[in-house]
Scaffold this motif. Structure first.
Motif, mmCIF file in Angstrom:
data_model
loop_
_atom_site.group_PDB
_atom_site.id
_atom_site.type_symbol
_atom_site.label_atom_id
_atom_site.label_comp_id
_atom_site.label_asym_id
_atom_site.label_seq_id
_atom_site.Cartn_x
_atom_site.Cartn_y
_atom_site.Cartn_z
ATOM 1 N N TYR A 1 -7.717 20.148 -7.625
ATOM 2 C CA TYR A 1 -9.038 19.575 -7.350
ATOM 3 C C TYR A 1 -9.010 18.043 -7.293
ATOM 4 C CZ TYR A 1 -8.762 19.843 -12.472
ATOM 5 O OH TYR A 1 -8.351 19.779 -13.780
ATOM 6 N N PHE A 2 -7.834 17.442 -7.365
ATOM 7 C CA PHE A 2 -7.672 16.012 -7.122
ATOM 8 C C PHE A 2 -7.082 15.828 -5.728
ATOM 9 C CE2 PHE A 2 -7.135 14.517 -11.839
ATOM 10 C CZ PHE A 2 -8.465 14.786 -12.051
ATOM 11 N N LYS A 3 -7.720 14.989 -4.924
ATOM 12 C CA LYS A 3 -7.267 14.751 -3.558
ATOM 13 C C LYS A 3 -7.093 13.245 -3.330
ATOM 14 C CE LYS A 3 -7.957 19.155 -2.636
ATOM 15 N NZ LYS A 3 -6.835 20.107 -2.453
ATOM 16 N N LEU A 4 -6.372 12.922 -2.268
ATOM 17 C CA LEU A 4 -6.144 11.529 -1.881
ATOM 18 C C LEU A 4 -6.868 11.259 -0.577
ATOM 19 C CD1 LEU A 4 -4.641 8.815 -2.284
ATOM 20 C CD2 LEU A 4 -2.713 9.834 -1.029
ATOM 21 N N SER A 5 -7.673 10.221 -0.543
ATOM 22 C CA SER A 5 -8.348 9.808 0.686
ATOM 23 C C SER A 5 -7.837 8.425 1.088
ATOM 24 C CB SER A 5 -9.872 9.744 0.486
ATOM 25 O OG SER A 5 -10.489 9.141 1.610
ATOM 26 N N GLU B 1 4.635 11.134 -15.661
ATOM 27 C CA GLU B 1 6.093 11.040 -15.638
ATOM 28 C C GLU B 1 6.664 10.821 -14.232
ATOM 29 O OE1 GLU B 1 9.993 10.910 -17.180
ATOM 30 O OE2 GLU B 1 8.019 10.632 -18.090
ATOM 31 N N PRO B 2 6.161 11.524 -13.188
ATOM 32 C CA PRO B 2 6.699 11.247 -11.845
ATOM 33 C C PRO B 2 6.453 9.808 -11.401
ATOM 34 C CG PRO B 2 5.506 13.327 -11.864
ATOM 35 C CD PRO B 2 5.204 12.648 -13.162
ATOM 36 N N GLY C 1 0.785 -1.224 0.000
ATOM 37 C CA GLY C 1 0.000 0.000 0.000
ATOM 38 C C GLY C 1 0.815 1.271 0.000
ATOM 39 N N GLU C 2 1.934 1.294 0.742
ATOM 40 C CA GLU C 2 2.717 2.523 0.819
ATOM 41 C C GLU C 2 3.277 2.927 -0.547
ATOM 42 O OE1 GLU C 2 5.408 -0.841 2.445
ATOM 43 O OE2 GLU C 2 3.296 -0.224 2.584
ATOM 44 N N GLU C 3 3.572 1.943 -1.394
ATOM 45 C CA GLU C 3 4.082 2.262 -2.726
ATOM 46 C C GLU C 3 2.967 2.716 -3.650
ATOM 47 O OE1 GLU C 3 8.134 -0.097 -3.355
ATOM 48 O OE2 GLU C 3 6.391 -1.419 -3.497
ATOM 49 N N LEU D 1 0.231 7.508 -6.232
ATOM 50 C CA LEU D 1 -0.942 8.383 -6.343
ATOM 51 C C LEU D 1 -0.595 9.814 -5.956
ATOM 52 C CD1 LEU D 1 -3.948 6.268 -5.015
ATOM 53 C CD2 LEU D 1 -3.872 7.528 -7.166
ATOM 54 N N LYS D 2 0.154 9.982 -4.891
ATOM 55 C CA LYS D 2 0.561 11.323 -4.475
ATOM 56 C C LYS D 2 1.333 12.022 -5.587
ATOM 57 C CE LYS D 2 0.845 10.478 0.530
ATOM 58 N NZ LYS D 2 1.774 10.363 1.688
ATOM 59 N N LEU D 3 2.251 11.293 -6.217
ATOM 60 C CA LEU D 3 3.049 11.866 -7.301
ATOM 61 C C LEU D 3 2.176 12.229 -8.497
ATOM 62 C CD1 LEU D 3 6.111 9.445 -7.151
ATOM 63 C CD2 LEU D 3 6.113 11.885 -6.564
#
Length: 202
Positions: A71-75, A181-182, A55-57, A62-64
């Motif tokens: 307007y895109f967030k991570l939950s 790319e990231p 999960g951490e990877e 997703l963060k990158l």
């Protein structure tokens, strides 16, 4: 009281790719959403018998992928509890935490026909509407009963999938320009989805 309109895009994101981002953008644009929240599954119910990248990877990728899109967030709501990540549990928890948000759940148009098989679907459709993203050439016939709970929108055809990306890596082929790319650079640095990687199937 003004409610914020939030689209939820769930998935394993193993890895996140450009079609995920395009689906989120189409849903936001066509359905006038304020934000789209990406909700990675901790324990995907339909993949409990398959290896999945830690999960951490998946979270880091997703963060990158979304860090420069306001307007895109991570939950991480599905990582904050134990057990399989059933959608109904996620929706109930998000409604409890964010009572001033109106949620819609984004799915691929081809998944609409499988809605009757979703866990506690009869209760789920009372809590959230679905946004069905379909390719213009696709034909979906889920039946009137389920169409009532789905807002359909069309997107540019795309055949990119996480399984295709993993397969190409297994074959030693480039995945550049299939993922942000990231994310591509992260996969390269970490050596993810290589033939010797036990997490590359599923």
């Amino acid at each position: 009281m003004s409610y914020r309109k939030i689209g939820l895009l769930g998935g394993t994101f193993d890895p996140v790719h450009l079609t995920h981002l395009h689906m989120a953008e189409v849903a936001r644009d066509e359905c006038n959403l304020d934000e789209v929240w990406f909700v990675p599954a901790n324990v995907p119910p339909h993949k409990q018998d398959r290896p999945v990248t830690p999960g951490e990877e998946r979270i880091e990728m997703l963060k990158l992928a979304i860090e420069h899109i306001p307007y895109f967030k991570l939950s991480l709501v599905e990582f904050e509890r134990k057990g399989p990540s059933f959608t109904i549990d996620t929706i109930k928890e998000l409604r409890r935490i964010h009572p001033h948000c109106c949620f819609s759940f984004i799915i691929g148009g081809d998944m609409v026909e499988n809605l009757p098989e979703w866990h506690q679907i009869e209760e789920l459709v009372k809590l959230v509407r679905f946004i069905g993203i379909r390719r213009p050439e696709s034909r979906s016939n889920p039946g009137a009963e389920w169409e009532n709970y789905v807002d359909f929108v069309d997107m540019v055809p795309s055949y990119v999938s996480s399984s295709l990306i993993r397969e190409r890596r297994q074959q030693g082929k480039s995945i550049r320009f299939l993922v942000p790319e990231p994310v591509y650079q992260y996969i390269e640095r970490q050596g993810l989805y290589q033939p010797e990687d036990r997490h590359s199937s599923g």
